[in-house]
Design a protein around this motif. Sequence first.
Motif, PDB file in Angstrom:
ATOM      1  N   PRO A 152      51.713 -58.228  69.513  1.00  9.81           N
ATOM      2  CA  PRO A 152      52.464 -57.144  68.768  1.00  9.81           C
ATOM      3  C   PRO A 152      52.741 -57.387  67.981  1.00  9.81           C
ATOM      4  O   PRO A 152      53.312 -56.093  66.658  1.00  9.81           O
ATOM      5  N   PHE A 153      53.708 -58.511  67.323  1.00  9.40           N
ATOM      6  CA  PHE A 153      54.410 -58.547  66.599  1.00  9.40           C
ATOM      7  C   PHE A 153      54.021 -58.584  65.684  1.00  9.40           C
ATOM      8  O   PHE A 153      52.961 -59.138  65.605  1.00  9.40           O
ATOM      9  N   VAL A 154      53.848 -58.230  64.853  1.00  2.47           N
ATOM     10  CA  VAL A 154      53.540 -58.441  62.810  1.00  2.47           C
ATOM     11  C   VAL A 154      54.364 -59.233  61.970  1.00  2.47           C
ATOM     12  O   VAL A 154      56.114 -59.727  62.234  1.00  2.47           O
ATOM     13  N   ALA A 155      54.528 -59.684  61.077  1.00  2.00           N
ATOM     14  CA  ALA A 155      54.502 -60.236  60.106  1.00  2.00           C
ATOM     15  C   ALA A 155      54.265 -60.140  58.544  1.00  2.00           C
ATOM     16  O   ALA A 155      53.219 -60.836  58.060  1.00  2.00           O
ATOM     17  N   PRO A 156      54.794 -58.801  57.968  1.00  2.00           N
ATOM     18  CA  PRO A 156      54.216 -58.366  56.485  1.00  2.00           C
ATOM     19  C   PRO A 156      54.479 -59.269  55.562  1.00  2.00           C
ATOM     20  O   PRO A 156      55.256 -60.015  55.930  1.00  2.00           O
ATOM     21  N   PHE A 157      54.115 -58.846  54.585  1.00  2.00           N
ATOM     22  CA  PHE A 157      53.554 -60.354  53.408  1.00  2.00           C
ATOM     23  C   PHE A 157      55.170 -59.837  53.003  1.00  2.00           C
ATOM     24  O   PHE A 157      55.384 -58.771  52.597  1.00  2.00           O
ATOM     25  N   GLY A 158      55.896 -61.642  52.697  1.00  2.00           N
ATOM     26  CA  GLY A 158      56.833 -61.320  52.132  1.00  2.00           C
ATOM     27  C   GLY A 158      57.637 -60.936  52.539  1.00  2.00           C
ATOM     28  O   GLY A 158      59.247 -61.831  52.396  1.00  2.00           O
ATOM     29  N   LYS A 159      57.629 -61.111  54.111  1.00  2.00           N
ATOM     30  CA  LYS A 159      58.649 -61.396  55.063  1.00  2.00           C
ATOM     31  C   LYS A 159      58.758 -61.409  56.630  1.00  2.00           C
ATOM     32  O   LYS A 159      59.221 -61.215  57.630  1.00  2.00           O
ATOM     33  N   ARG A 193      62.971 -42.865  75.939  1.00  2.00           N
ATOM     34  CA  ARG A 193      63.914 -41.379  74.438  1.00  2.00           C
ATOM     35  C   ARG A 193      63.079 -40.631  73.661  1.00  2.00           C
ATOM     36  O   ARG A 193      63.251 -39.186  74.158  1.00  2.00           O
ATOM     37  N   SER A 194      62.629 -41.127  73.267  1.00  2.00           N
ATOM     38  CA  SER A 194      61.367 -40.100  72.498  1.00  2.00           C
ATOM     39  C   SER A 194      60.253 -41.254  71.708  1.00  2.00           C
ATOM     40  O   SER A 194      60.397 -42.186  71.684  1.00  2.00           O
ATOM     41  N   ASN A 195      59.169 -40.709  70.870  1.00  2.00           N
ATOM     42  CA  ASN A 195      58.555 -40.523  70.487  1.00  2.00           C
ATOM     43  C   ASN A 195      59.147 -41.945  69.026  1.00  2.00           C
ATOM     44  O   ASN A 195      57.751 -42.372  68.832  1.00  2.00           O
ATOM     45  N   HIS A 196      59.372 -40.776  68.739  1.00  2.00           N
ATOM     46  CA  HIS A 196      60.060 -41.158  67.242  1.00  2.00           C
ATOM     47  C   HIS A 196      61.042 -42.540  67.552  1.00  2.00           C
ATOM     48  O   HIS A 196      61.311 -43.439  66.370  1.00  2.00           O
ATOM     49  N   ALA A 197      61.989 -42.801  68.484  1.00  2.00           N
ATOM     50  CA  ALA A 197      62.689 -43.518  68.808  1.00  2.00           C
ATOM     51  C   ALA A 197      62.082 -45.054  68.867  1.00  2.00           C
ATOM     52  O   ALA A 197      62.650 -46.145  68.570  1.00  2.00           O
ATOM     53  N   ALA A 198      60.285 -44.692  69.582  1.00  2.00           N
ATOM     54  CA  ALA A 198      60.507 -46.339  70.146  1.00  2.00           C
ATOM     55  C   ALA A 198      59.362 -46.403  68.533  1.00  2.00           C
ATOM     56  O   ALA A 198      59.675 -47.911  68.206  1.00  2.00           O
ATOM     57  N   ILE A 199      59.166 -45.812  67.346  1.00  2.00           N
ATOM     58  CA  ILE A 199      58.830 -46.059  66.343  1.00  2.00           C
ATOM     59  C   ILE A 199      59.495 -46.619  64.779  1.00  2.00           C
ATOM     60  O   ILE A 199      59.535 -47.735  64.420  1.00  2.00           O
ATOM     61  N   ILE A 200      60.960 -46.151  65.100  1.00  2.00           N
ATOM     62  CA  ILE A 200      62.087 -46.975  64.596  1.00  2.00           C
ATOM     63  C   ILE A 200      62.255 -48.127  65.311  1.00  2.00           C
ATOM     64  O   ILE A 200      62.245 -49.343  64.400  1.00  2.00           O
ATOM     65  N   PHE A 201      62.273 -47.902  66.277  1.00  2.00           N
ATOM     66  CA  PHE A 201      62.510 -48.960  66.411  1.00  2.00           C
ATOM     67  C   PHE A 201      61.478 -50.555  66.866  1.00  2.00           C
ATOM     68  O   PHE A 201      61.462 -51.732  66.614  1.00  2.00           O
ATOM     69  N   ALA A 202      59.997 -49.937  66.732  1.00  2.00           N
ATOM     70  CA  ALA A 202      59.660 -50.923  66.441  1.00  2.00           C
ATOM     71  C   ALA A 202      59.697 -51.498  64.988  1.00  2.00           C
ATOM     72  O   ALA A 202      58.852 -52.957  64.302  1.00  2.00           O
ATOM     73  N   GLU A 204      61.950 -51.656  62.881  1.00  2.00           N
ATOM     74  CA  GLU A 204      63.031 -52.311  62.738  1.00  2.00           C
ATOM     75  C   GLU A 204      63.100 -54.131  63.266  1.00  2.00           C
ATOM     76  O   GLU A 204      64.292 -54.489  62.545  1.00  2.00           O
ATOM     77  N   ASN A 205      62.082 -53.943  64.591  1.00  2.00           N
ATOM     78  CA  ASN A 205      62.191 -55.546  64.581  1.00  2.00           C
ATOM     79  C   ASN A 205      60.707 -56.366  65.055  1.00  2.00           C
ATOM     80  O   ASN A 205      60.435 -56.516  65.488  1.00  2.00           O
ATOM     81  N   PHE A 206      59.804 -55.036  63.698  1.00  2.00           N
ATOM     82  CA  PHE A 206      59.090 -55.804  63.563  1.00  2.00           C
ATOM     83  C   PHE A 206      57.494 -55.697  64.500  1.00  2.00           C
ATOM     84  O   PHE A 206      57.105 -57.074  64.395  1.00  2.00           O
ATOM     85  N   LEU A 207      57.264 -54.728  64.784  1.00  2.00           N
ATOM     86  CA  LEU A 207      56.928 -54.297  65.872  1.00  2.00           C
ATOM     87  C   LEU A 207      55.746 -53.829  65.622  1.00  2.00           C
ATOM     88  O   LEU A 207      55.605 -52.278  64.583  1.00  2.00           O
ATOM     89  N   SER A 208      54.453 -53.708  65.700  1.00  2.00           N
ATOM     90  CA  SER A 208      53.277 -52.618  66.438  1.00  2.00           C
ATOM     91  C   SER A 208      53.538 -51.766  66.695  1.00  2.00           C
ATOM     92  O   SER A 208      52.758 -52.008  68.065  1.00  2.00           O
ATOM     93  N   HIS A 209      53.661 -50.450  66.385  1.00  2.00           N
ATOM     94  CA  HIS A 209      53.837 -49.735  66.884  1.00  2.00           C
ATOM     95  C   HIS A 209      52.435 -48.977  68.370  1.00  2.00           C
ATOM     96  O   HIS A 209      52.714 -48.729  68.939  1.00  2.00           O
ATOM     97  N   LYS A 210      51.578 -49.024  66.628  1.00  3.17           N
ATOM     98  CA  LYS A 210      49.785 -48.611  67.396  1.00  3.17           C
ATOM     99  C   LYS A 210      49.676 -49.988  68.561  1.00  3.17           C
ATOM    100  O   LYS A 210      49.526 -49.658  69.385  1.00  3.17           O
ATOM    101  N   THR A 211      50.252 -51.270  67.970  1.00  2.00           N
ATOM    102  CA  THR A 211      49.641 -51.945  68.633  1.00  2.00           C
ATOM    103  C   THR A 211      50.413 -51.933  70.806  1.00  2.00           C
ATOM    104  O   THR A 211      49.693 -51.963  71.382  1.00  2.00           O
TER     105      THR A 211
END
Length: 434
Positions: A152-159, A193-202, A204-211
């Motif tokens: 689930p870890f992702v590495a966006p271009f340039g980051k 806590r909530s689906n929105h909190a999970a999306i924000i966590f993912a 911020e930590n370079f994780l794919s919420h969809k994955t």
Amino acid sequence: MESLDLVWVSRANAKQRRGRAGRVMPGVCVHLYTSHRYQYQFSEQPVPEIHRIPLEQLALKIKILPLFHKNNVHEVLEKTIEPPSKSNIDGALSRLQDVGALDKQFELTALGKHLAELPVDVRIGKLILFGAIFCCVDSTLTMAACLSYKNPFVAPFGKKAEADAKRKEFAWAQSDQLTTLKAYRKWQQAMKRSNHAAIIFASENFLSHKTLMMLADIKHQLLGLLASIGFVPDMPDLRKKMRKDSVASLTGTELNSNGENERLLSAILCAALYPNVVKVLTPEKSFHMQAGGAVPRQTLSEELKFKTKADGFVAIHPSSVNSTVGQFASPYLVYQEKVKTSRVFIRECSMVPQLPFVLFSAIELHNGTFTVSLEDGWIMFQVEKHEVAEMLKAIRVELINLLEEKINDPSLNLLHHERGNRIIKAITTIISKD
């Protein structure tokens, strides 16, 4: 070993691509190669899939089909339209023996019968079976889902540097699999806590919420497979569409009592991925002088060398949390796969303590010295007393016999089986000790 090689397409591939140009209106297709190359250097058809993929799962299916009970794997595969080479079949059978799915006579073992029932890679199947036996179902299903789908870890271009730094914040027990497990659990807490909190966590930590959502779904599928072969109780709720990961609550505390035991989880990874083993070779110890005298110099990651039996020296893939580690608690790593690009890399690796190699590998005894048989004693340990080696070998035999009983009686509850419970507790205690 997976290999990313640059090769020419086949003539059939080229014709199929040419057809794209005229699908909805007249068009022109320009190929970037000469007609001479096309006519005389391209193969007519692509390489058949049966020549390109591992044959372990196919071999297991052949072994359990009643239609082929009088034939061996070679005889069956030789009758296919484009049969694989004998060396490929021999390699698959050898790997199944290494995993413990086939015995020396190439007959299915108890473990092999279980693995044949699971429509997953044999090593992933072994991981979830041992997770059920050693009461860490939720943890092993998470790792199995990641290994069978993707990290689930992702590495966006340039980051990439930022993404690597975030990933190392989750580092646990010098293991890529346990690091991913830790990140997944943190995301799961945010999800409560909530689906929105999970999306924000993912995010911020370079994780794919969809994955991560897909991994939760795969975990339920794998749990259903375990229930179908009797390794966990059948659960009607598994047939319902789950919107969140409910594996821990469905399986209960008893089946997850060892889910936080990092040494046991590392041992189960060793059992599943064996014999994908790497030796960590460290340079000779050196010292530098200080006012108080000579002080040992810390080893740098680039000074370490990693060696496999089959391929010689390899490298840890840069995406691994172990790629910058200079000192390992044990000189052995297990890995999921090798990939050949500019050089041979190992991916998804974990440091494993030495005892798991003893308990989950083939042991040979020689006058007080016992060899963990990794291709003719490539790894060797020596104990002070022959009795200790005999005891460890006996525990391994008991575990194999326990699996045999389970295959003969799928309804057998190992947790409430007096002898089985003692064996599992003994192995857990031995592995958990420093």
